[in-house]
Design a protein around this motif. Structure first.
Motif, PDB file in Angstrom:
ATOM      1  N   ASP A  67     -67.650  15.754 -48.671  1.00  0.00           N
ATOM      2  CA  ASP A  67     -67.145  16.956 -47.995  1.00  0.00           C
ATOM      3  C   ASP A  67     -68.118  17.402 -46.912  1.00  0.00           C
ATOM      4  N   LYS A  68     -69.415  17.362 -47.222  1.00  0.00           N
ATOM      5  CA  LYS A  68     -70.423  17.748 -46.233  1.00  0.00           C
ATOM      6  C   LYS A  68     -70.442  16.773 -45.065  1.00  0.00           C
ATOM      7  N   LEU A  69     -70.351  15.477 -45.358  1.00  0.00           N
ATOM      8  CA  LEU A  69     -70.356  14.473 -44.299  1.00  0.00           C
ATOM      9  C   LEU A  69     -69.134  14.601 -43.394  1.00  0.00           C
ATOM     10  N   GLU A  70     -67.993  14.842 -43.987  1.00  0.00           N
ATOM     11  CA  GLU A  70     -66.768  14.944 -43.195  1.00  0.00           C
ATOM     12  C   GLU A  70     -66.729  16.225 -42.368  1.00  0.00           C
ATOM     13  N   ALA A  71     -67.373  17.278 -42.847  1.00  0.00           N
ATOM     14  CA  ALA A  71     -67.379  18.549 -42.117  1.00  0.00           C
ATOM     15  C   ALA A  71     -68.406  18.558 -40.984  1.00  0.00           C
ATOM     16  N   TYR A  72     -69.470  17.789 -41.116  1.00  0.00           N
ATOM     17  CA  TYR A  72     -70.549  17.794 -40.128  1.00  0.00           C
ATOM     18  C   TYR A  72     -70.564  16.441 -39.426  1.00  0.00           C
ATOM     19  N   THR A  73     -69.755  16.316 -38.388  1.00  0.00           N
ATOM     20  CA  THR A  73     -69.589  15.044 -37.693  1.00  0.00           C
ATOM     21  C   THR A  73     -70.725  14.796 -36.705  1.00  0.00           C
ATOM     22  N   ILE A  74     -70.712  13.635 -36.109  1.00  0.00           N
ATOM     23  CA  ILE A  74     -71.697  13.300 -35.084  1.00  0.00           C
ATOM     24  C   ILE A  74     -71.595  14.266 -33.911  1.00  0.00           C
ATOM     25  N   HIS A  75     -70.416  14.788 -33.674  1.00  0.00           N
ATOM     26  CA  HIS A  75     -70.238  15.758 -32.584  1.00  0.00           C
ATOM     27  C   HIS A  75     -70.974  17.060 -32.893  1.00  0.00           C
ATOM     28  N   HIS A  76     -70.888  17.507 -34.153  1.00  0.00           N
ATOM     29  CA  HIS A  76     -71.638  18.705 -34.562  1.00  0.00           C
ATOM     30  C   HIS A  76     -73.138  18.440 -34.462  1.00  0.00           C
ATOM     31  N   TRP A  77     -73.565  17.279 -34.974  1.00  0.00           N
ATOM     32  CA  TRP A  77     -74.982  16.937 -34.963  1.00  0.00           C
ATOM     33  C   TRP A  77     -75.512  16.899 -33.536  1.00  0.00           C
ATOM     34  N   SER A  78     -74.798  16.236 -32.630  1.00  0.00           N
ATOM     35  CA  SER A  78     -75.296  16.118 -31.258  1.00  0.00           C
ATOM     36  C   SER A  78     -75.329  17.477 -30.565  1.00  0.00           C
ATOM     37  N   ALA A  79     -74.348  18.332 -30.819  1.00  0.00           N
ATOM     38  CA  ALA A  79     -74.359  19.676 -30.229  1.00  0.00           C
ATOM     39  C   ALA A  79     -75.546  20.476 -30.759  1.00  0.00           C
ATOM     40  N   ASP A  80     -75.818  20.390 -32.055  1.00  0.00           N
ATOM     41  CA  ASP A  80     -76.988  21.079 -32.629  1.00  0.00           C
ATOM     42  C   ASP A  80     -78.281  20.539 -32.028  1.00  0.00           C
ATOM     43  N   PHE A  81     -78.353  19.224 -31.868  1.00  0.00           N
ATOM     44  CA  PHE A  81     -79.549  18.600 -31.305  1.00  0.00           C
ATOM     45  C   PHE A  81     -79.801  19.096 -29.886  1.00  0.00           C
ATOM     46  N   VAL A  82     -78.763  19.117 -29.058  1.00  0.00           N
ATOM     47  CA  VAL A  82     -78.917  19.573 -27.667  1.00  0.00           C
ATOM     48  C   VAL A  82     -79.294  21.051 -27.633  1.00  0.00           C
ATOM     49  N   ARG A  83     -78.715  21.869 -28.526  1.00  0.00           N
ATOM     50  CA  ARG A  83     -79.086  23.299 -28.581  1.00  0.00           C
ATOM     51  C   ARG A  83     -80.567  23.465 -28.916  1.00  0.00           C
ATOM     52  N   GLN A  84     -81.041  22.719 -29.904  1.00  0.00           N
ATOM     53  CA  GLN A  84     -82.453  22.804 -30.279  1.00  0.00           C
ATOM     54  C   GLN A  84     -83.353  22.300 -29.149  1.00  0.00           C
ATOM     55  N   LEU A  85     -82.931  21.245 -28.493  1.00  0.00           N
ATOM     56  CA  LEU A  85     -83.682  20.708 -27.370  1.00  0.00           C
ATOM     57  C   LEU A  85     -83.766  21.733 -26.245  1.00  0.00           C
ATOM     58  N   ASP A  86     -82.652  22.393 -25.977  1.00  0.00           N
ATOM     59  CA  ASP A  86     -82.621  23.414 -24.929  1.00  0.00           C
ATOM     60  C   ASP A  86     -83.558  24.577 -25.255  1.00  0.00           C
ATOM     61  N   LYS A  87     -83.645  24.945 -26.533  1.00  0.00           N
ATOM     62  CA  LYS A  87     -84.536  26.035 -26.953  1.00  0.00           C
ATOM     63  C   LYS A  87     -86.005  25.675 -26.754  1.00  0.00           C
ATOM     64  N   SER A  88     -86.303  24.397 -26.685  1.00  0.00           N
ATOM     65  CA  SER A  88     -87.703  23.976 -26.603  1.00  0.00           C
ATOM     66  C   SER A  88     -88.249  23.988 -25.181  1.00  0.00           C
ATOM     67  N   ARG A  89     -87.444  24.347 -24.201  1.00  0.00           N
ATOM     68  CA  ARG A  89     -87.914  24.389 -22.816  1.00  0.00           C
ATOM     69  C   ARG A  89     -88.980  25.469 -22.641  1.00  0.00           C
ATOM     70  N   ILE A  90     -89.946  25.140 -21.840  1.00  0.00           N
ATOM     71  CA  ILE A  90     -91.006  26.090 -21.511  1.00  0.00           C
ATOM     72  C   ILE A  90     -91.023  26.243 -20.000  1.00  0.00           C
ATOM     73  N   THR A  91     -90.996  27.455 -19.522  1.00  0.00           N
ATOM     74  CA  THR A  91     -91.032  27.707 -18.091  1.00  0.00           C
ATOM     75  C   THR A  91     -92.421  28.205 -17.716  1.00  0.00           C
ATOM     76  N   VAL A  92     -93.002  27.545 -16.712  1.00  0.00           N
ATOM     77  CA  VAL A  92     -94.343  27.890 -16.245  1.00  0.00           C
ATOM     78  C   VAL A  92     -94.270  28.070 -14.729  1.00  0.00           C
ATOM     79  N   PRO A  93     -94.815  29.164 -14.210  1.00  0.00           N
ATOM     80  CA  PRO A  93     -94.826  29.329 -12.757  1.00  0.00           C
ATOM     81  C   PRO A  93     -95.552  28.149 -12.102  1.00  0.00           C
ATOM     82  N   ALA A  94     -95.045  27.705 -10.951  1.00  0.00           N
ATOM     83  CA  ALA A  94     -95.590  26.528 -10.281  1.00  0.00           C
ATOM     84  C   ALA A  94     -97.079  26.649  -9.994  1.00  0.00           C
TER      85      ALA A  94
END
Length: 109
Positions: free
Chosen positions: A68-95
Motif C-alpha cells: 500500500d505504501k509503495l503503490e501510494a508513493y510512486t516515482i513521481h512523488h519521490w522525484s517531486a519531493d527530491f526536487v523540492r528538497q534540492l530547491d530548499k538547499s539553494r544558498i544565495t550569496v551576493p556577487a
C-alpha cells in the motif's frame, strides 16, 4: 520514501521483509518489516526464523501494508519531493562576497 532496493524486494512477492534498522526504508516499512540490527547475527537469525514460521495471514497483512505504501508513493512523488528538497538547499550569496561562482552558489547580482 527511501530504500528502493527494499521496495523492489517487497514488490516481488508476498512475504516478510527482514530489514536493517539502519536502512532508509526502515522509516517507511518499520511497522510491517522485521527490523534488525545488522551487527547482531543472533538478532538477524531470530528475525529470519520468525519470518519463516509466521502465520500466512500475518505475512500477507505485513506485505499488504508495505505494498500500500509503495503503490501510494510512486516515482513521481519521490522525484517531486527530491526536487523540492534540492530547491530548499539553494544558498544565495551576493556577487561581491563570493569570487568563484559556478560552485553551487547563486549570485544576486
Amino acid at each position: 520514501m527511501a530504500g528502493r532496493s527494499a521496495s523492489s524486494s517487497t514488490a516481488a512477492r508476498p512475504g516478510v521483509l527482514v530489514l536493517s534498522k539502519l536502512a532508509g526504508a526502515a522509516e517507511d516499512f518499520g511497522e510491517d518489516a522485521l527490523l534488525v540490527d545488522p551487527r547482531l547475527p543472533d538478532e538477524i537469525a531470530a528475525a529470519i526464523s520468525r519470518a519463516a514460521s509466521m502465520p500466512r495471514e500475518e505475512r500477507i497483512q505485513r506485505w499488504r501494508g508495505m505494498m500500500d505504501k509503495l503503490e501510494a508513493y510512486t516515482i513521481h512523488h519521490w522525484s517531486a519531493d527530491f526536487v523540492r528538497q534540492l530547491d530548499k538547499s539553494r544558498i544565495t550569496v551576493p556577487a561581491d562576497h563570493f569570487h568563484y561562482l559556478g560552485l553551487g552558489w547563486m549570485s544576486e547580482a
